[in-house]
Each structure stands twice: as C-alpha cells, then as structure tokens.
Design an enzyme around this catalytic site. Structure first.
Site, short mmCIF file in Angstrom:
data_model
loop_
_atom_site.label_atom_id
_atom_site.label_comp_id
_atom_site.label_asym_id
_atom_site.label_seq_id
_atom_site.Cartn_x
_atom_site.Cartn_y
_atom_site.Cartn_z
N HIS A 37 6.53 40.55 3.57
CA HIS A 37 5.62 39.53 3.03
C HIS A 37 6.46 38.34 2.61
O HIS A 37 7.69 38.44 2.55
CB HIS A 37 4.89 40.10 1.81
CG HIS A 37 5.86 40.47 0.72
ND1 HIS A 37 6.36 41.76 0.59
CD2 HIS A 37 6.49 39.73 -0.20
CE1 HIS A 37 7.25 41.77 -0.39
NE2 HIS A 37 7.35 40.55 -0.90
N HIS A 121 11.09 32.81 1.42
CA HIS A 121 11.90 33.67 2.29
C HIS A 121 11.17 34.98 2.49
O HIS A 121 10.27 35.32 1.71
CB HIS A 121 13.25 33.96 1.63
CG HIS A 121 13.09 34.74 0.36
ND1 HIS A 121 12.86 34.13 -0.85
CD2 HIS A 121 13.05 36.07 0.13
CE1 HIS A 121 12.70 35.06 -1.77
NE2 HIS A 121 12.80 36.25 -1.20
#
Ligand code: 3AM
Length: 181
Positions: A37, A121
């Site tokens: 995720h 990220h």
C-alpha cells in the site's frame, strides 16, 4: 484501541510488478503482495469513539481521482541503520493535495499534526543487518524501475494487527475520490 492508518490501495498489476523487485538482499523481510500500500498517514492507536470520528471525517473529504506513476527505488536509513527499501512515485500534485486533506481532516479529529514531511513510497522490505554492498546493488539494479500510470479512485482506512509474523493489515473502509467526468 484500534491501530489505524490511511493508505492508497494498489492494483494487482502494480503489486505484481513491485513484488517482482524482491530478492538479492540477505536480511530483508519482503512485503507480501497482500500487504502492499502507499501510506498517506499513520494514525496509531485510537479509542473506538475517536475511530468513528475519523471515519466520519474521512468520508467528508472531497478530492479528485488521479493516476500514480511509480518511479525508482530507495531506502530509509543508511549504513548499519538501513531500515527500509521502498519504491517511489513520480511527483504528483493530486497526491500531495489528497494527503494534505487527509492530514487536516485528522487534525480536526484531535490527532496531533504530523511533523515529518510526507514522503510517498511503497515499502518493499524491512531490513535487519543487511550487507551494504547488497543493498547498493539492489538500488542500482532497480533504479530504472517504473510502473503505471495506475488509477487511484479511493482512499482506504486500514487497521493494523500486530503479531509475531509482522503486521497484518485489514481494510476497514474505502472512501471514493471524485471522478472528473
Ligand atoms: O507504509 P509503510 O510501510 O511505510 O511503518 C508503518 C507502515 O508504513 C507505519 O505505518 C504504516 C502502516 O503500519 N508506521 C508504523 N508505526 C508508525 C509510527 N509510530 C508508523 N509511522 C509513523 N509512526
């Protein structure tokens, strides 16, 4: 108490591409496909009534859907303190806008403001005593990684269950983004 965070889901295609980056670094614990995720905001432990406020506040966010392009890899920490290998995303105004809306919604719910700058990220691996030369090779071999564009049409509130085998993430609720059409 519930341990919560807000994140963007990834499509199966992108997860497969990111999973394809794994390997070659001893001491790396690679993120499973199902756990990948992009975190917008870590919330932490909150009581159930505050979780309900957070849910209501997230449901009120109005922000446009957009696309994300994944670009390159990097690490957090350095030397003996290298902690995380990650895949990055291309600079994206819509993502920054969405993250700012999530942040202000959470602050309105009484959470302390996030002090750290948002650095989007996807965590690929957590490191423990990984040899610097192998990390260096990973970063240079994967430096040209690109994936996407991937459509982003919702935000997800996740619950994190901590366990011996690492955290397990449970999607509690999805909040749709607005389509421009
Ligand atoms: O999405 P990533 O993997 O970068 O590291 C945790 C994970 O980030 C982070 O929240 C995400 C979902 O668990 N996280 C865990 N504890 C945290 C903390 N105390 C934290 N981020 C900030 N502060």
């Amino acid at each position: 108490m519930l341990r919560l965070f807000v994140a963007l889901d990834l499509t199966d295609e992108v997860r497969q591409r990111l999973a394809g980056l794994a390997g070659g670094v001893p001491g790396a614990r690679w993120t499973g496909l199902e756990s990948m995720h992009l975190t917008l905001r870590f919330i932490g432990e909150v009581p159930e009534d505050q979780a309900m406020d957070i849910d209501a506040a997230l449901a009120e966010i109005r922000a446009p859907a957009f696309t994300l392009t994944f670009d390159g890899v990097g690490m957090f920490g350095s030397g003996r303190r290298a902690r995380v290998l990650w895949a990055g995303v291309e600079r994206n105004e819509a993502l920054a806008h969405l993250q700012a809306k999530v942040e202000s919604a959470l602050v309105r719910c009484g959470l302390p403001a996030e002090e750290r700058k948002f650095s989007p990220h996807i965590t690929l691996a957590r490191l423990k005593d990984a040899p610097a030369d192998r990390i260096g090779r990973f970063l240079s071999d994967r430096g040209l990684f690109r994936a996407g564009p991937m459509p982003v049409d919702h935000v997800t509130l996740y619950r994190s269950h901590l366990g011996n085998g690492g955290a397990v993430y449970e999607a509690l609720r999805e909040y749709p983004l607005e389509n421009g059409a």
